[in-house]
Design a protein around this motif. Structure first.
Motif, short mmCIF file in Angstrom:
data_model
loop_
_atom_site.label_atom_id
_atom_site.label_comp_id
_atom_site.label_asym_id
_atom_site.label_seq_id
_atom_site.Cartn_x
_atom_site.Cartn_y
_atom_site.Cartn_z
N ALA A 44 0.83 -1.19 0.00
CA ALA A 44 0.00 0.00 0.00
C ALA A 44 0.87 1.25 0.00
O ALA A 44 1.98 1.25 0.53
CB ALA A 44 -0.91 -0.01 1.23
N THR A 45 0.36 2.32 -0.59
CA THR A 45 1.07 3.59 -0.64
C THR A 45 0.27 4.65 0.11
O THR A 45 -0.95 4.82 -0.15
CB THR A 45 1.30 4.04 -2.09
N TYR A 46 0.90 5.34 1.01
CA TYR A 46 0.28 6.40 1.80
C TYR A 46 1.04 7.70 1.53
O TYR A 46 2.21 7.69 1.14
CB TYR A 46 0.32 6.06 3.29
N TYR A 47 0.38 8.83 1.75
CA TYR A 47 0.98 10.12 1.39
C TYR A 47 0.92 11.09 2.56
O TYR A 47 0.03 11.02 3.42
CB TYR A 47 0.27 10.73 0.19
N ALA A 48 1.90 12.00 2.55
CA ALA A 48 1.90 13.13 3.49
C ALA A 48 2.32 14.37 2.72
O ALA A 48 3.08 14.28 1.75
CB ALA A 48 2.84 12.87 4.66
N GLY A 49 1.80 15.52 3.16
CA GLY A 49 2.15 16.78 2.51
C GLY A 49 2.80 17.74 3.48
O GLY A 49 2.72 17.56 4.70
N GLN A 65 2.41 -1.03 7.35
CA GLN A 65 2.14 -2.29 8.03
C GLN A 65 3.12 -3.40 7.69
O GLN A 65 3.50 -4.18 8.56
CB GLN A 65 0.72 -2.75 7.70
N GLY A 66 3.50 -3.52 6.43
CA GLY A 66 4.32 -4.67 6.06
C GLY A 66 5.13 -4.43 4.81
O GLY A 66 5.15 -3.32 4.25
N ALA A 67 5.81 -5.47 4.35
CA ALA A 67 6.73 -5.39 3.22
C ALA A 67 6.04 -4.79 2.00
O ALA A 67 4.90 -5.13 1.67
CB ALA A 67 7.25 -6.79 2.89
N GLU A 70 4.63 1.89 1.35
CA GLU A 70 5.38 3.13 1.18
C GLU A 70 4.68 4.29 1.86
O GLU A 70 3.45 4.40 1.79
CB GLU A 70 5.50 3.49 -0.30
N CYS A 71 5.48 5.15 2.46
CA CYS A 71 5.02 6.47 2.86
C CYS A 71 5.72 7.47 1.94
O CYS A 71 6.95 7.59 1.99
CB CYS A 71 5.35 6.76 4.32
#
Length: 853
Positions: A44-49, A65-67, A70-71
Motif C-alpha cells: 500500500a502507498t500512503y501520502y503526506a504533505g 504495516q508490512g513489506a 510506502e510512505c
C-alpha cells in the motif's frame, strides 16, 4: 539501485589485488525504494504533505504495516519544529523493504526543516546593544531580545546561513574563514597545563608573530590576546593542544591585557583514567579560540545567548534590526528516529538543521541482533545536521547523525566484533556538521557515492558515553567514523568494497576515514581533496592492527594531511600492523604515504610533488594553489633532506622492531623521494622488503643509487595538471609499466575517476578555462545512475555537435581539435528509463603542442 560488477577482463589484474570495478548498466534515474529487488511484492502507498508537518509524516509512517508499503512525502518544505517522527516496529523483508521516500527521483524536492523562526515575543522587542570595542570595519550594531521560558538557542541562521557564536579571534561562516585554523585561531605557548589529577588548567597565549617564516614555524600568527584587551573570563575555549584531539573548557579567570587564562581541567578525564592520556598526549604549544561570551561580541554575523537570563544578542549581516522571520534557530536534534525496525528504506529527501538516528539497543542482550538493522539510506542531503550546545553550557555533547549498536557477535573464528547491522548508505551528502559528521557502529555496513564537505570547524569529537566509544581508544576523529564492525561478507567469492566512491573536501577532522579493524576491508575510488588543518596530525585514511585495510584506486590531492597510512596500534611497536595494501593510488600536492609494520603490498602508486604544508604545526590551511605554471617536481636530496617532502616513508629494521617491512612488497610505484620512518640499521635503508625493478624512484634518503632513476614527472605523465595521470608512451614509467594508470592509448575509452557521482557529469578534464594540448581527450566523471553519456563539443560561438555517445563505464571521448582555438563542451546523461538531462557547459582552449611533447 547502483550495483558494481568486477570484470577482470577490463583491467590488467596483475597490477592490483582487486580488478577495477565497473558500473552496472542496471541503474535507474528514479529511486524506487519499494522496488529494491526484483520480485518485490507491491504494498500500500500512503501520502503526506508539507502542510501537515511532522504530525502528518508521523501519521503516514504509522500506517505502514508490512513489506512493500510506502510512505511518500509530497514535494515541499516540512517544518518539523521540535517534533521528531518515530519510526518504530516497521519491518519489511529482504528484497522487499518498507519505504519512506520523497516524491520524484531527486532529493531536493522534499526538505525536512529542523529550525523555527524566533518567537514573536523576542522579535517584537529588539533593542540596540552597544559593544565596548567593535571590530575594525564592523557595520551597524547588535540587537538583543529575551527568549521565552523553555526555549534555548544552540544554533542560529540568518536567511539560511549559519551565524557564528561570538568569538576571538574573529572569523566568519560565510567566507569559511572559521575553518582556517592556522590563520584564524590564536596560538598557545609554553608553560600551559591540563592536569587531570589536580584539575588545574592553564593556557598561555603565544602572542603575535614578528616573523611568520623564521620565528614561529607555524606555532603562532598575528593574534595577540594581551594586546586585544579581550576579557576571556566566562568564555568557552576550544583548544587543539593534542595532536589529534580538540578539548573544550570554560575559562574561570582571565585579566584583560594578560596572556594567561585559567580553567578547571575536566575534558577527557574518562580517557585519562582509562589509558593515561588524551588523544596523542597534551602539548602546551597549540591552537585555540574563545567563543560564547558577551565580551567577545563585536562584529556582524555573530551572536550570543545567555541561558541564565535568556537574553539573545544578534548582530546581523548588515548590522540592522533583524527582519521578521529572517532569524531561525535549531529546534531539534533528530527529525527521524528509527526503533525496532529492519529492511526499511529512506530516500529522496533533504534535511536542514536536523539529523536522523538509528539506535535502539534497550532490549539488547550481549551477542544478540540489534533492534535496528538492514536499513537502506539513499539519495539524502544533510545541511547543518549537528551543532554544539556550548552556548547553553553543554561542552561535550553533539547530536550527530548516528546508526549504532552496542551489540557484539562472533564474525569469524576467534574474532568478535559489533553485531551485524547491514546498513547501506548511498548517494548521501553531508555538509556543515559540527563535531562527528557520521557515527556508525555495526558489521556489514556499506558506504558508497557519498560526499562530505565543509564539516567540523572545531575538530571536536565526543569521547564520553557508550554511544560515542568509537573515539574512546583511537587516535583522533574521523569525518566518517566506522571503526568497529566487520565489513560485508564476500559475494560469490568476490570482496565487496565497504567504502566506495566517497568524496571528502574541506573537512576539519584529523582523519577522513577510520575503517574497521577487521579483515577484508576494501576502500576504493575515494577522492580526498583539500582536507583542512583544523586538527593537528592526522591522515586521509589510517588503518592499524593485524587486519589492515586494502586501499585501491584513490586520489589524495591538495592537502597537508598525510595521505594513506599504516600506523601502529597503541604505540610505536608496529609488528602487529600487518597485511594491508595500497595499490593504484594517486597522491599529488599532499603529504606522503606512510608504511609501518610488515607483510603489506604497496604497488602501482603514483606519488609526486609534495604539499608545501604538513599535518603538524602548519602555517597555512591548504597548500599553494596548483596551476599550469606550478612546478610539479618536488625537491630532491641532497639539496633538501626533509622527511615531510617524501613521497613515501617506510619503516625499516632498527626502528620499533627488526622485522619492519622485511616481508612487504613494493612494485611498480612512481615515487619522487623515498625515506625511512624511525631510525634504520639495514644496509639498503629505506628499501626494506621486496622492491622490484619496475619501480620508478627519483631519489632516496639514505641515497641508494642502484634503486633510483631521476625523472621529471611532467615528462612521464600525459597531463597531470588536468588530472590525466596516464603515462606517456615511451616514458620511463611506461617502459616499466609503473604507476596507477595504464599507458595512454588513443583507443582508451575508460579513465577511472574516484569520488562521488552527482546528478549530472562532473570533474571535467580539461578543467574549466584550461589550456589543453591539441590532442586532448575529453574525460569526465559519470552522472549518478546514468547508463549512457552523450558528449557534445562546440567551437567558440558555435553550435554543439555530438562527438560520441559513451556507454556503461566509458568516460573518454576523442574530439578533433584545432590549435589555438577555444571550445565549449558538455556531457548529457541518459538514464535507463530513456530520460536525458542537460549537463553543465565547460570551456577550454587549446595550445600549440601535443601531450607528452
Amino acid at each position: 539501485k547502483l550495483q558494481f560488477l568486477y570484470l577482470i577482463a577490463t583491467y590488467d589484474n596483475r597490477r592490483c589485488r582487486y580488478p577495477l570495478p565497473m558500473m552496472s548498466r542496471r541503474a535507474s534515474k528514479v529511486f524506487l525504494l519499494a522496488l529494491a529487488a526484483a520480485g518485490a511484492v507491491d504494498g500500500a502507498t500512503y501520502y503526506a504533505g508539507p502542510k501537515g508537518g511532522a504530525a502528518g509524516v508521523q501519521a503516514c509512517v504509522d500506517m505502514l504495516q508490512g513489506a512493500g508499503d510506502e510512505c511518500v512525502l509530497k514535494a515541499g518544505r516540512y517544518e518539523f519544529g521540535t517534533e521528531t517522527v518515530t519510526v518504530q516496529g516497521k519491518q519489511g523483508l529482504p528484497g522487499n523493504h518498507i519505504a519512506i521516500r520523497g516524491e520524484g527521483g531527486l532529493p531536493n524536492g522534499v526538505v525536512i526543516d529542523g529550525t523555527l523562526p524566533l518567537p514573536d515575543g523576542c522579535t517584537k522587542s529588539w533593542r540596540r546593544h552597544e559593544v565596548a570595542r567593535p571590530a575594525q570595519g564592523a557595520v551597524g550594531a547588535a540587537y538583543a531580545c529575551r527568549m521565552p521560558e523553555g526555549v534555548d538557542v544552540t544554533q542560529l541562521f540568518e536567511d539560511g546561513d549559519m551565524l557564528v557564536p561570538a568569538r576571538w579571534p574573529n572569523a566568519r561562516w560565510d567566507d569559511r574563514s572559521m575553518f582556517m585554523a592556522p590563520e584564524n585561531w590564536a596560538h598557545s605557548g609554553a608553560g600551559g597545563e591540563h592536569n587531570l589529577t589536580t584539575r588545574e588548567g592553564v593556557i598561555n597565549d603565544g602572542g603575535a608573530c614578528k616573523n611568520m617564516t623564521a620565528e614561529c614555524c607555524g606555532e603562532c600568527n598575528a593574534n595577540d590576546l594581551a594586546a586585544s584587551k579581550v576579557n576571556a573570563t566566562g568564555a568557552v575555549i576550544i583548544m587543539n593542544n593534542w595532536l589529534d584531539a580538540t578539548g573544550t573548557q570554560f575559562i574561570t579567570h582571565h585579566e584583560p591585557g594578560n596572556r594567561t587564562m585559567l580553567y578547571e581541567a575536566t575534558w577527557c578525564l574518562d580517557q585519562f583514567e582509562k589509558r593515561g592520556k588524551c588523544g596523542d598526549g597534551y602539548r602546551s604549544v597549540g591552537r585555540y579560540y574563545l567563543e560564547g561570551s558577551l565580551h567577545l561580541l563585536d562584529a556582524p554575523t555573530e551572536w550570543v545567548y545567555n541561558k541564565a537570563d535568556r537574553m539573545l544578542y544578534v548582530w546581523t549581516k548588515d548590522g540592522e534590526v533583524p527582519a521578521a522571520g529572517a532569524i531561525r534557530y535549531k529546534a531539534q536534534a533528530f527529525a527521524l528516529d528509527f526503533k525496532d525496525s529492519k529492511f526499511l528504506a529512506l530516500g529522496n529527501m533533504s534535511f536542514f538543521g536536523t539529523a536522523v538516528r538509528g539506535y535502539d539497543d534497550k532490549h539488547l542482550e550481549h551477542g544478540y541482533a540489534p533492534q535496528v538493522h538492514s536499513l537502506t539510506l539513499e539519495s539524502l542531503r544533510f545541511d547543518y545536521p549537528s551543532a554544539a550546545k556550548r552556548m547553553v553550557g553543554e561542552l561535550n555533547h553533539i547530536d550527530s547523525p548516528i546508526f549504532w549498536t552496542d551489540g557484539h557477535t562472533r564474525v569469524a573464528e576467534g574474532l568478535t566484533s559489533a553485531a551485524w547491522t547491514n546498513h547501506t548508505f548511498s548517494d548521501i551528502h553531508i555538509r556543515y556538521a559540527d563535531g562527528d559528521t557520521l557515527l556508525v557502529q555495526g558489521s556489514g555496513n556499506r558506504y558508497s557515492n557519498m560526499l562530505f564537505e565543509w564539516n567540523s570547524w572545531t575538530g571536536f569529537c565526543m569521547k564520553s558515553g557508550s554511544v560515542h566509544d568509537v573515539n574512546a581508544s583511537n587516535n583522533g576523529c574521523g569525518t566518517l567514523n566506522a571503526m568497529y564492525g566487520a565489513p560485508p561478507p564476500p559475494e560469490d567469492g568476490v570482496v565487496v568494497p565497504q567504502f566506495d566512491r566517497i568524496t571528502f573536501r574541506y573537512n576539519g577532522q584529523a582523519k577522513a576515514v577510520q575503517p574497521p579493524l577487521m579483515p577484508g576491508v576494501l576502500i576504493q575510488r575515494m577522492q580526498f581533496e583539500t582536507q583542512l588543518e583544523v586538527m593537528g596530525d592526522g591522515s586521509l585514511v589510517e588503518t592499524i592492527g593485524e587486519h589492515c585495510a586494502d586501499m585501491a584506486f584513490n586520489w589524495c590531492l591538495s592537502t597537508g594531511k598525510m595521505g594513506l597510512r599504516f600506523d601502529a596500534p597503541g604505540g610505536e611497536i608496529t609488528n602487529a600492523t600487518v597485511g594491508g595494501s595500497m595499490t593504484n593510488n594517486v597522491c599529488w600536492d599532499a603529504t606522503y604515504f606512510q608504511v609501518k609494520g610488515d607483510h603489506h603490498n604497496v604497488s602501482y602508486n603514483t606519488i609526486f610533488d609534495p604539499s608545501d604544508v604538513h599535518q603538524i604545526n602548519s602555517m597555512h590551511s591548504l597548500p599553494s594553489p596548483q596551476t599550469q605554471a606550478s612546478d610539479l617536481d618536488g625537491p630532491h636530496p641532497p639539496a633538501v633532506i626533509d622527511q615531510d617532502l617524501a613521497s613515501m616513508r617506510v619503516e625499516n629494521p632498527g626502528g620499533s622492531y627488526d622485522g619492519a617491512n622485511t616481508h612487504s612488497v613494493f612494485h611498480g610505484n612512481v615515487l619522487e623521494y623515498v625515506t625511512h620512518y624511525l631510525p634504520c640499521t639495514n644496509e639498503m635503508c629505506p628499501f626494506a622488503g621486496d622492491w622490484g625493478g619496475d619501480n620508478v624512484i627519483a631519489s632516496s634518503f639514505p641515497d641508494q643509487p642502484s634503486m633510483t632513476t631521476p625523472f621529471k614527472i611532467r615528462h612521464e605523465l600525459r597531463d597531470p595538471y588536468a588530472r590525466d595521470f596516464r603515462p606517456c608512451p615511451g616514458s620511463v614509467v611506461a617502459a616499466r609499466a609503473a604507476g596507477a594508470y595504464k599507458v595512454y592509448s588513443r583507443d582508451d575509452t575508460e579513465h577511472w575517476m574516484p569520488g562521488a557521482m552527482v546528478e549530472i557529469p562532473s570533474q571535467p578534464s580539461p578543467p574549466v578555462n584550461y589550456t589543453a594540448a591539441m590532442d586532448a581527450d575529453l574525460i569526465f566523471q559519470h552522472a549518478f545512475r546514468a547508463v549512457e553519456h552523450a558528449v557534445y563539443l562546440a567551437p567558440a560561438g558555435g553550435a554543439f555537435i555530438l562527438v560520441e555517445t559513451l556507454t556503461g563505464a566509458q568516460n573518454v571521448a576523442h574530439p578533433t581539435l584545432e590549435a589555438g582555438a577555444r571550445y565549449a563542451w558538455r556531457v548529457d546523461p541518459i538514464f535507463s528509463d530513456g530520460t536525458q538531462a542537460t549537463g553543465e557547459v565547460w570551456t577550454f582552449e587549446t595550445g600549440h603542442q601535443r601531450s607528452c611533447e
